[in-house]
Design an enzyme around this catalytic site. Structure first.
Site, PDB file in Angstrom:
ATOM      1  N   VAL A  61     -14.327  81.524 -93.586  1.00  0.00           N
ATOM      2  CA  VAL A  61     -14.470  81.979 -92.213  1.00  0.00           C
ATOM      3  C   VAL A  61     -15.617  82.968 -92.033  1.00  0.00           C
ATOM      4  O   VAL A  61     -16.009  83.258 -90.901  1.00  0.00           O
ATOM      5  CB  VAL A  61     -13.136  82.597 -91.728  1.00  0.00           C
ATOM      6  CG1 VAL A  61     -12.937  84.000 -92.299  1.00  0.00           C
ATOM      7  CG2 VAL A  61     -13.052  82.614 -90.213  1.00  0.00           C
ATOM      8  N   TYR A  62     -16.181  83.477 -93.123  1.00  0.00           N
ATOM      9  CA  TYR A  62     -17.306  84.399 -93.004  1.00  0.00           C
ATOM     10  C   TYR A  62     -18.535  83.645 -92.498  1.00  0.00           C
ATOM     11  O   TYR A  62     -19.127  82.844 -93.228  1.00  0.00           O
ATOM     12  CB  TYR A  62     -17.634  85.056 -94.346  1.00  0.00           C
ATOM     13  CG  TYR A  62     -16.589  86.027 -94.875  1.00  0.00           C
ATOM     14  CD1 TYR A  62     -15.491  86.402 -94.124  1.00  0.00           C
ATOM     15  CD2 TYR A  62     -16.723  86.573 -96.143  1.00  0.00           C
ATOM     16  CE1 TYR A  62     -14.545  87.279 -94.620  1.00  0.00           C
ATOM     17  CE2 TYR A  62     -15.773  87.455 -96.655  1.00  0.00           C
ATOM     18  CZ  TYR A  62     -14.684  87.808 -95.884  1.00  0.00           C
ATOM     19  OH  TYR A  62     -13.753  88.679 -96.384  1.00  0.00           O
TER      20      TYR A  62
END
Length: 344
Positions: A61-62
């Site tokens: 998700v980064y």
């Protein structure tokens, strides 16, 4: 650099590890953290490896996978020299298969992470959050298959409540599935909630803490003081809403003691805040972030020395808060405390 076993596993990790949240940064949160490209990342990793830091933490998700991609490019040609930790579970899109830890989602998320990282195995895969919609047996059996296939080597979690983690550990033991050996948690002088339940659980069950945001979302840098405005360059202007809540008056008290000890030791405020964490029970590694070489080298200076017993006691005292129910009787009443002696 010192190394510790990660929980009750045989995996040896450095007491400091590197968080790659700044790699490829984009969007309102990660873009404010930094936007390190592959060339800059390679230089930061060079410095880490020279200092003995070989564990690098990221998540799908980064920046929508960009962090994993940049990390993969930066370690190309030296995969065997590093340990990769990544996380999955949080939404990567709007569709029903774009979030959670169902069998289908976990398998696809692992394959996607391997592709972005440019590797055929992940040293530590952590579930970024608890998925209450998927049975823990389905999650664990899927992880068991991924371990058996050689795609992941160890498993852990992040941001779980105590009952969620214990339920999962009990199911793993009951069915012979891999046990979680790591819990990536928020823990700092300005946020000690980890100690109420998750630390005793980790000590009892052999789950090591990987600490995120050891500087309390950038508040323990030494630049934020009582009676002074927030520095213009602080990323808190854009990111405070995403991070853990902090009581400002308590924070200012902590920072005053940190500055006093900095004067006594010749160390920086961030170095002292990180060093305090390294003395806490169950902590296997503290994840440090850095947007540039200067920040990285400063954080690396948190090891190789020790706070005095008296300095630790001052930091303990100024950062202490009353535990919530049902924990406070065990700290404040003799009969309760005798049943549950403190972890040392």
């Amino acid at each position: 650099m010192d190394y510790r076993n990660l929980g009750a596993s045989g995996l040896r990790v450095p007491v400091l590890s590197f968080g790659a949240g700044t790699f490829g940064g984009s969007g309102p949160l990660f873009g404010a953290w930094g936007n390190t490209d592959a060339e800059e990342a390679r230089r930061l990793i060079d410095i880490c490896l020279e200092a003995g830091v070989n564990l690098f933490d990221t998540a799908d998700v980064y920046s929508a996978g960009a962090s994993e991609e940049v990390l993969g490019q930066a370690i190309r040609g030296r995969r065997d020299a590093v340990l990769i930790s990544t996380k999955t579970a949080l939404p990567m899109g709007e569709g029903p298969q774009e979030w959670g830890t169902s069998r289908a989602r976990l398998i696809r998320a692992t394959e996607d992470a391997l592709r972005r990282l440019g590797t055929d195995y992940i040293d530590l895969l952590q579930l970024h959050a608890f998925d209450a919609s998927t049975p823990v047996e389905e999650v664990l059996s899927t992880l068991d298959g991924l371990v058996a296939a050689g795609k992941i080597r160890y498993v852990g979690v992040s941001n779980f409540a105590g009952w969620e983690l214990m339920k999962s550990l009990a199911a793993a033991e009951r069915h012979g599935y891999p046990r979680y050996v790591a819990h990536q948690v928020y823990y700092s002088l300005a946020g000690r909630d980890y100690e109420w339940e998750l630390m005793p659980l980790g000590a009892d069950q052999g789950v090591g803490a990987l600490v995120w945001s050891p500087l309390a979302w950038g508040r323990l840098t030494g630049k934020i003081r009582r009676g002074q405005p927030l520095p213009e360059a602080s990323r808190l202007h854009e990111t405070a809403q995403y991070g853990p809540p902090v009581d400002d008056e308590k924070l200012f008290d902590i920072v005053e003691v940190l500055h006093a000890i900095a004067g006594e030791t010749g160390r920086t405020v961030p170095q002292i805040a990180i060093n305090w964490l390294l003395n806490r029970p169950t902590v296997s590694s503290v994840i440090m972030g850095a947007r540039n070489e200067e920040q990285l080298r400063q954080n690396l200076g948190a090891v190789g020395w020790s706070l005095s017993k008296e300095q630790i006691e001052r930091l303990d005292a100024v950062s202490a808060v009353t535990a919530p129910y049902p924990y406070f009787p065990y700290r404040r009443q003799e009969g309760f405390a005798r049943l549950n002696p403190p972890i040392v």
